[in-house]
Design a protein around this motif. Structure first.
Motif, PDB file in Angstrom:
ATOM      1  N   ASN A   4       0.935  -1.609  -0.128  1.00 21.96           N
ATOM      2  CA  ASN A   4       0.128   0.178   0.018  1.00 21.96           C
ATOM      3  C   ASN A   4       1.067   1.064   0.114  1.00 21.96           C
ATOM      4  OD1 ASN A   4      -2.624  -1.741   0.347  1.00 21.96           O
ATOM      5  ND2 ASN A   4      -2.049  -1.597   2.621  1.00 21.96           N
ATOM      6  N   LYS A   5       1.867   0.842   0.301  1.00 21.76           N
ATOM      7  CA  LYS A   5       2.749   2.357   0.989  1.00 21.76           C
ATOM      8  C   LYS A   5       3.271   2.874  -0.150  1.00 21.76           C
ATOM      9  CE  LYS A   5       6.839   3.486   2.833  1.00 21.76           C
ATOM     10  NZ  LYS A   5       8.000   3.910   4.583  1.00 21.76           N
ATOM     11  N   ILE A   7       2.372   1.731  -3.285  1.00 20.13           N
ATOM     12  CA  ILE A   7       1.141   2.512  -4.553  1.00 20.13           C
ATOM     13  C   ILE A   7       0.559   3.465  -4.427  1.00 20.13           C
ATOM     14  CG2 ILE A   7      -1.601   1.964  -4.879  1.00 20.13           C
ATOM     15  CD1 ILE A   7      -1.120  -0.908  -4.333  1.00 20.13           C
ATOM     16  N   HIS A   8       0.513   4.331  -3.060  1.00 26.79           N
ATOM     17  CA  HIS A   8       0.650   5.648  -2.393  1.00 26.79           C
ATOM     18  C   HIS A   8       1.533   6.763  -3.301  1.00 26.79           C
ATOM     19  CE1 HIS A   8      -2.766   4.162   1.066  1.00 26.79           C
ATOM     20  NE2 HIS A   8      -3.290   3.510  -0.443  1.00 26.79           N
ATOM     21  N   HIS A   9       2.988   5.583  -2.725  1.00 25.00           N
ATOM     22  CA  HIS A   9       3.562   7.096  -3.251  1.00 25.00           C
ATOM     23  C   HIS A   9       3.472   6.836  -4.908  1.00 25.00           C
ATOM     24  CE1 HIS A   9       7.874   8.056  -5.030  1.00 25.00           C
ATOM     25  NE2 HIS A   9       7.377   8.162  -3.486  1.00 25.00           N
ATOM     26  N   GLU A  10       2.752   5.653  -5.791  1.00 23.35           N
ATOM     27  CA  GLU A  10       2.841   5.531  -7.150  1.00 23.35           C
ATOM     28  C   GLU A  10       1.732   6.959  -7.803  1.00 23.35           C
ATOM     29  OE1 GLU A  10       4.522   4.371  -9.962  1.00 23.35           O
ATOM     30  OE2 GLU A  10       6.247   4.592  -8.106  1.00 23.35           O
ATOM     31  N   ILE A  11       0.636   6.992  -7.000  1.00 24.65           N
ATOM     32  CA  ILE A  11      -0.836   7.447  -7.355  1.00 24.65           C
ATOM     33  C   ILE A  11       0.241   9.357  -6.960  1.00 24.65           C
ATOM     34  CG2 ILE A  11      -2.859   8.430  -5.896  1.00 24.65           C
ATOM     35  CD1 ILE A  11      -3.185   5.329  -5.571  1.00 24.65           C
ATOM     36  N   ASP A  12       0.808   9.691  -5.568  1.00 29.39           N
ATOM     37  CA  ASP A  12       1.491  11.137  -5.035  1.00 29.39           C
ATOM     38  C   ASP A  12       2.072  11.691  -6.572  1.00 29.39           C
ATOM     39  OD1 ASP A  12      -0.362  10.754  -2.554  1.00 29.39           O
ATOM     40  OD2 ASP A  12       1.284   9.828  -1.624  1.00 29.39           O
ATOM     41  N   ARG A  15       0.121  12.306  -9.348  1.00 29.38           N
ATOM     42  CA  ARG A  15      -0.902  13.519  -9.400  1.00 29.38           C
ATOM     43  C   ARG A  15      -0.002  14.902  -9.508  1.00 29.38           C
ATOM     44  NH1 ARG A  15      -2.923  11.944  -4.395  1.00 29.38           N
ATOM     45  NH2 ARG A  15      -5.203  11.359  -5.232  1.00 29.38           N
TER      46      ARG A  15
END
Length: 407
Positions: A4-5, A7-12, A15
């Motif tokens: 999850n860490k 994935i969230h980094h990739e999303i950030d 964005r």
């Protein structure tokens, strides 16, 4: 969870890159109202609104295919999405479906010591991959005590409740409270602690109201596009997994770039025939270009050059002595035709061969090039010499063929 860490980094990062380039981001669920109109429904309950655009790109991806006859519960029978919620390793695992995802998960769990049974109705794994590479993967799977049940189909799956025991029970995701029995069409019965049902993915198009813009998808929710990724409706494009093969993150990004360039009339070119595959099994597999089977079918005169990781110092250093790099090249012109790798770092190593393929290079490039020592990239040089030796080229001929041009 580290997953999850990441994935969230990739999303950030994505964005931030979009915002930095002046792209407006709208957090909403979209559906068509017409060929050039999209309805946006906001998750926070705000009033829905419509947006008109001359060009629309559908990049909705896919969802795991769920057979209605399979009792998925997220505790005993999993899809490839919810199996990440396991809180402990099962003792035994049955994997139904030996596609890319099935092979990846089967090999990962087997490497972690889980007794895996891999079931597929086809008679060989990954039919688009070079046979020798697949044979090597099968060897590694069996070395990790995995059982392959190929040419078999599953008729039904049952969950039998059992009391809590030393191999499960109690945990909301990993403990289960049951064992899974798979009934095969051949009459066999396979019993496992957990089952992963991975028989492909379906395009996430059921909530897009495609009929409102004149589009229709196939039974797997996929859309048909032309060479510019335009659907049958002018101005509506589709890219990524939703259009089917090869359904890779890397190719999806490139398809999106090409679709947008075409929509805005910007000249762009790509080499879609030479995209690399990356299969993140254990061991890793990567390939680019033609396979031996394709070259044989097309009656192309080719030769093979091979290098084993055990021949390379770096292979000994990292402890991977079973990896293999394989070069396919034309017997007369020596043009490189395909590169196939199985072993540590395969998906990184493949790009050297991809570059040479893209520029129409020959196997002599690897003979004349100096690679860092010790690196796995040296496999290219070893494989090139191996291939030239298979041609039966004498020393004088080899020297003349590989010597640099002089004025």
């Amino acid at each position: 969870m580290r997953t999850n860490k990441v994935i969230h980094h990739e999303i950030d990062v994505t964005r931030h890159q979009l915002q930095r380039n002046g792209v407006e981001l709208i957090p909403a669920t979209a559906s068509f109202c017409g060929p050039e109109t999209v309805r946006l429904d906001y998750s926070d309950g705000s009033t829905a609104r419509t947006v008109r655009a001359r060009n629309i790109v559908i990049a909705s991806g896919t969802e795991t295919t769920r057979d209605p006859h399979i009792p998925f519960d997220g505790k005993n029978i999993f899809t490839s999405d919810d199996i990440l919620n396991l809180d402990r390793l099962p003792r035994t695992l049955a994997v139904v479906g030996a596609g890319v995802i099935g092979c990846e998960y089967a090999s990962m769990f087997a490497a972690l010591g889980v007794r895996v049974t891999l079931i597929d109705q086809r008679n060989r794994l990954l039919p688009f991959v070079d046979e020798e590479i697949v044979d090597t993967l099968c060897y590694h799977l069996r070395e990790n005590r995995a059982t392959l049940r190929l040419g078999e189909s599953v008729e039904r799956i049952e969950i039998a409740e059992v009391a809590n025991g030393p191999h499960g029970g109690g945990g909301p995701n990993g403990g289960g409270g049951g064992r899974v029995t798979l009934h095969l069409a051949s009459g066999k019965h396979i019993v496992a602690d957990k089952a992963l049902y991975s028989v492909g993915r379906t395009g996430a198009t059921n909530r897009l109201a495609l009929d409102q813009c004149g589009l229709a998808c196939d039974q797997r929710g996929r859309l048909v596009v032309d060479a510019n990724y335009c659907t049958t409706v002018p101005g509506v494009y589709a890219v990524g997994d939703v259009i089917g093969f090869p359904a890779l993150a890397s190719t999806s990004m490139e398809q999106g770039r090409l679709a947008v360039c075409h929509g805005f009339g910007i000249a762009a070119c790509s080499v879609p025939a030479l995209f690399p595959y990356g299969i993140y099994s254990v061991p890793e597999i990567s390939m680019v270009g033609k396979t031996e089977q394709e070259l044989t079918h097309d009656a192309i005169d080719y030769e093979v050059g091979k290098a084993r990781y055990r021949e390379i110092a770096r292979g000994q250093i990292i402890g991977d002595t079973t990896g293999l790099l394989k070069l396919l090249f034309h017997s007369e012109t020596r043009e490189l035709l395909g590169v196939h790798i199985i072993g540590d770092g395969a998906s990184e190593l493949i790009h050297i061969g991809q570059a040479v393929l893209t520029f129409g290079g020959t196997i002599d490039y690897f003979i004349n090039t100096v690679f860092n020592y010790p690196t796995l990239a040296e496999c290219y040089k070893v494989a090139a010499f191996d291939g030239v030796n298979r041609l039966g080229t004498g020393y004088d001929e080899l020297t003349a063929a590989t010597a640099p041009m002089t004025a």
